[in-house]
Scaffold this active site. Structure first.
Site, PDB file in Angstrom:
ATOM      1  N   LYS A 184       0.809  -1.227   0.000  1.00 31.21           N
ATOM      2  CA  LYS A 184       0.000   0.000   0.000  1.00 31.21           C
ATOM      3  C   LYS A 184       0.840   1.274   0.000  1.00 31.21           C
ATOM      4  CE  LYS A 184      -4.151  -1.878   1.853  1.00 31.21           C
ATOM      5  NZ  LYS A 184      -5.263  -1.551   2.712  1.00 31.21           N
ATOM      6  N   HIS A 234     -15.981  -3.579   6.593  1.00 29.48           N
ATOM      7  CA  HIS A 234     -15.192  -3.275   5.393  1.00 29.48           C
ATOM      8  C   HIS A 234     -15.468  -4.238   4.236  1.00 29.48           C
ATOM      9  CE1 HIS A 234     -13.206  -0.355   7.813  1.00 29.48           C
ATOM     10  NE2 HIS A 234     -12.582  -1.240   8.560  1.00 29.48           N
ATOM     11  N   ARG A 239      -7.208  -6.834 -10.413  1.00 33.65           N
ATOM     12  CA  ARG A 239      -7.964  -8.031 -10.816  1.00 33.65           C
ATOM     13  C   ARG A 239      -9.397  -7.634 -11.158  1.00 33.65           C
ATOM     14  NH1 ARG A 239     -11.167  -7.984  -6.317  1.00 33.65           N
ATOM     15  NH2 ARG A 239     -10.083  -7.370  -4.418  1.00 33.65           N
TER      16      ARG A 239
HETATM   17  P1  ADP Z   1      -8.264  -3.214   2.423  1.00 33.69           P
HETATM   18  O1  ADP Z   1      -7.155  -3.491   1.463  1.00 33.69           O
HETATM   19  O2  ADP Z   1      -8.077  -3.930   3.714  1.00 33.69           O
HETATM   20  O3  ADP Z   1      -9.626  -3.385   1.823  1.00 33.69           O
HETATM   21  P2  ADP Z   1      -8.485  -0.289   2.158  1.00 33.69           P
HETATM   22  O4  ADP Z   1      -7.327   0.620   2.221  1.00 33.69           O
HETATM   23  O5  ADP Z   1      -9.088  -0.525   0.808  1.00 33.69           O
HETATM   24  O6  ADP Z   1      -8.087  -1.679   2.849  1.00 33.69           O
HETATM   25  O7  ADP Z   1      -9.621   0.230   3.138  1.00 33.69           O
HETATM   26  C1  ADP Z   1     -10.757  -0.549   3.425  1.00 33.69           C
HETATM   27  C2  ADP Z   1     -11.837   0.284   4.092  1.00 33.69           C
HETATM   28  O8  ADP Z   1     -11.313   0.870   5.311  1.00 33.69           O
HETATM   29  C3  ADP Z   1     -12.327   1.455   3.266  1.00 33.69           C
HETATM   30  O9  ADP Z   1     -13.333   1.090   2.336  1.00 33.69           O
HETATM   31  C4  ADP Z   1     -12.852   2.340   4.382  1.00 33.69           C
HETATM   32  O10 ADP Z   1     -14.101   1.806   4.842  1.00 33.69           O
HETATM   33  C5  ADP Z   1     -11.830   2.172   5.510  1.00 33.69           C
HETATM   34  N1  ADP Z   1     -10.727   3.173   5.418  1.00 33.69           N
HETATM   35  C6  ADP Z   1      -9.519   3.014   4.822  1.00 33.69           C
HETATM   36  N2  ADP Z   1      -8.779   4.147   4.895  1.00 33.69           N
HETATM   37  C7  ADP Z   1      -9.520   5.057   5.556  1.00 33.69           C
HETATM   38  C8  ADP Z   1      -9.319   6.445   5.950  1.00 33.69           C
HETATM   39  N3  ADP Z   1      -8.190   7.115   5.671  1.00 33.69           N
HETATM   40  N4  ADP Z   1     -10.334   7.064   6.611  1.00 33.69           N
HETATM   41  C9  ADP Z   1     -11.493   6.404   6.900  1.00 33.69           C
HETATM   42  N5  ADP Z   1     -11.738   5.115   6.568  1.00 33.69           N
HETATM   43  C10 ADP Z   1     -10.780   4.444   5.900  1.00 33.69           C
END
Ligand code: ADP
Length: 448
Positions: A116, A235, A291
């Site tokens: 990330k 999530h 993907r």
């Molecule tokens: P993963 O790879 O575990 O899915 P993500 O980075 O895509 O992780 O984040 C998953 C979820 O976590 C997002 O859809 C949101 O709900 C929450 N999230 C991630 N980053 C933030 C942030 N900076 N502020 C608020 N919520 C967040």
């Protein structure tokens, strides 16, 4: 085009890929665990190979067995679907070394986007707006405190190698920082084998909006508009729609163009999704998935483009069948993920489906691998199907979805269908006024 494609997945997505292959006249090979011998994707494939016992690590994640299946059947390409090996760079490397085409991006792009911190740096360099936060990894408490006071509390500490909603912790003030930093790092080390973490501003009430992209691997790339996946529990996405009720045409075109340009700059090949949080009119990149996504059908419904067909075309060297100007935006689509779970407690409900009647009619699509008499094994994800509805407007789409949900009958196991029947008539859902926390609040209220 390929002669024979091996599908390294199961369930509805294996069937989805099989259908695209059949339409192109490509032979299909299904692989399956002993628990999936009676699965629909096995029944419909031209050939099938059992690759091991039920546990995923011994079958669907077993690269050795999958390579052997490829060799026995003479498949010239593998489609990984989503989950399992779909974002495993090592798998892509192994295929390349054996002259078998991985239907997906390069191992290098998978690697970059799988970390990330790297992904965020890359996105920023490509002109994609990112969440304000640390410049890469944060190790020391002093640095964490400095970054957090610059961007303002609350902040979120995230594991570089995290995924599936794991490896994240919200920090509300200075006092919580030291402990939170230590805990998140040691948890990340234990869970992902990498203790690198970074800090981001925590957004309070964002929507989750993602852009579907497709690259030809030669510098060509397009976007296929957005999906709104704000309705989440832990999530995990529950309901997805295209287009987002929160964007107007100008905003949607602007972010789409930024993403298409980024894909061209990367030289990306195949399908991908650039995920954002969206708050107060601003987009903030969170990650890129390299993907096909579970929710890809809503994009297919509004654009009328078969994304798996395009993946096959790009991977075989034919290139995309469409240019940006061919990507239509017609009407509105909603997808409900039907899980074999209790609709309130979300406890998985494996077992035999004793009666099955899917809905039909204009604008209704069901992507599922189940049938009457099918036994849902307890070993895998509880997703058993997706109901996708398309109509000319969001309002008409909600009406059609309500009708389709009424028609849908699955007996013998618990499913999340009753939850969707409630959601489709809810006022906030009708107006589209919901953020990423809405569903959890709603569920908490319902259980009172
Ligand atoms: P993963 O790879 O575990 O899915 P993500 O980075 O895509 O992780 O984040 C998953 C979820 O976590 C997002 O859809 C949101 O709900 C929450 N999230 C991630 N980053 C933030 C942030 N900076 N502020 C608020 N919520 C967040």
């Amino acid at each position: 085009m390929f002669n024979k494609v091996l599908i390294a997945n199961r369930g509805e997505i294996a069937l989805r890929i099989l259908r695209a292959c059949k339409e192109l006249g490509i032979q299909t090979v299904a692989v399956h665990s002993t628990a999936d011998a009676n699965a629909m994707h096995v029944k419909l494939a031209d050939e099938s190979v059992c690759i091991g016992p039920p546990a995923s690590r011994d079958s669907y994640l077993n690269i050795h067995e999958i390579m052997a299946a490829c060799e026995i059947t003479g498949a010239d390409a593998i489609h990984p679907g989503y989950g399992f090996l779909s974002e495993n760079a090592k798998f892509a490397d192994v295929l390349e070394a054996h002259n078998i085409t991985f239907i997906g991006p390069s191992a290098n792009h998978i690697r970059v986007m799988g970390d990330k911190i790297e992904a965020k740096k890359t996105a920023k360099n490509l002109g994609i707006p990112v969440v304000p936060g640390s410049d890469g990894e944060v190790r020391e408490n002093d640095e964490a405190m400095r970054v957090a006071s610059e961007i303002g509390y609350p902040v979120i500490i995230k594991a570089a190698a995290g995924g599936g909603g794991r490896g994240m912790r919200v920090v509300n003030n200075e006092k919580e920082m030291k402990q939170a930093l230590q805990t998140t790092r040691s948890e990340a080390g234990a869970a992902f084998g990498d203790d690198a973490v970074y800090i981001e501003k925590f957004l309070g009430k964002p929507r989750h909006i993602e852009i579907q992209v497709m690259g030809d691997g030669k510098g060509g790339g397009i976007h296929l508009w957005e999906r709104d996946c704000s309705l989440q529990r832990r999530h995990q996405k529950v309901w997805e729609e295209a287009v987002s009720p929160a964007l107007d045409d100008a905003a949607r075109k602007k972010i789409g163009d930024i993403c298409a340009k980024a894909i061209q700059g990367l030289g990306y090949s195949g399908a991908g999704t650039i995920e954002f949080l969206y708050e107060d009119g601003e987009f903030y990149f969170i990650e890129m998935n390299t993907r096909l996504q579970v929710e890809h059908p809503v994009t297919e419904m509004i654009t009328r483009i078969d994304l798996v067909n395009e993946q096959l075309r790009v991977a075989s060297g034919q290139g995309m069948s469409v240019t940006q100007d061919d990507v239509l935006l017609t009407g509105h689509a909603i997808e409900c993920r039907i899980n074999a779970e209790h609709p309130r407690t979300f406890v998985p409900s494996p077992g035999e489906i004793t009666y099955y009647h899917p809905p039909g009619g204009l604008g209704v699509r069901v992507d599922s691998g189940v049938y009457q008499g099918y036994k849902i094994p307890p070993h895998y994800d509880s997703l058993i199907g997706k109901l996708i509805v398309h109509a000319r407007t969001r309002e008409e789409c909600l009406m059609r979805l309500r009708r389709a949900l009424d028609e849908f009958v699955i007996e013998g196991v618990e499913t999340t269908l009753p939850l969707f029947r409630d959601l489709v008539t809810n006022d906030d859902m009708q107006t589209g006024d919901y953020d990423i926390h809405w569903l959890e609040k709603y569920l908490a209220e319902q259980n009172v």
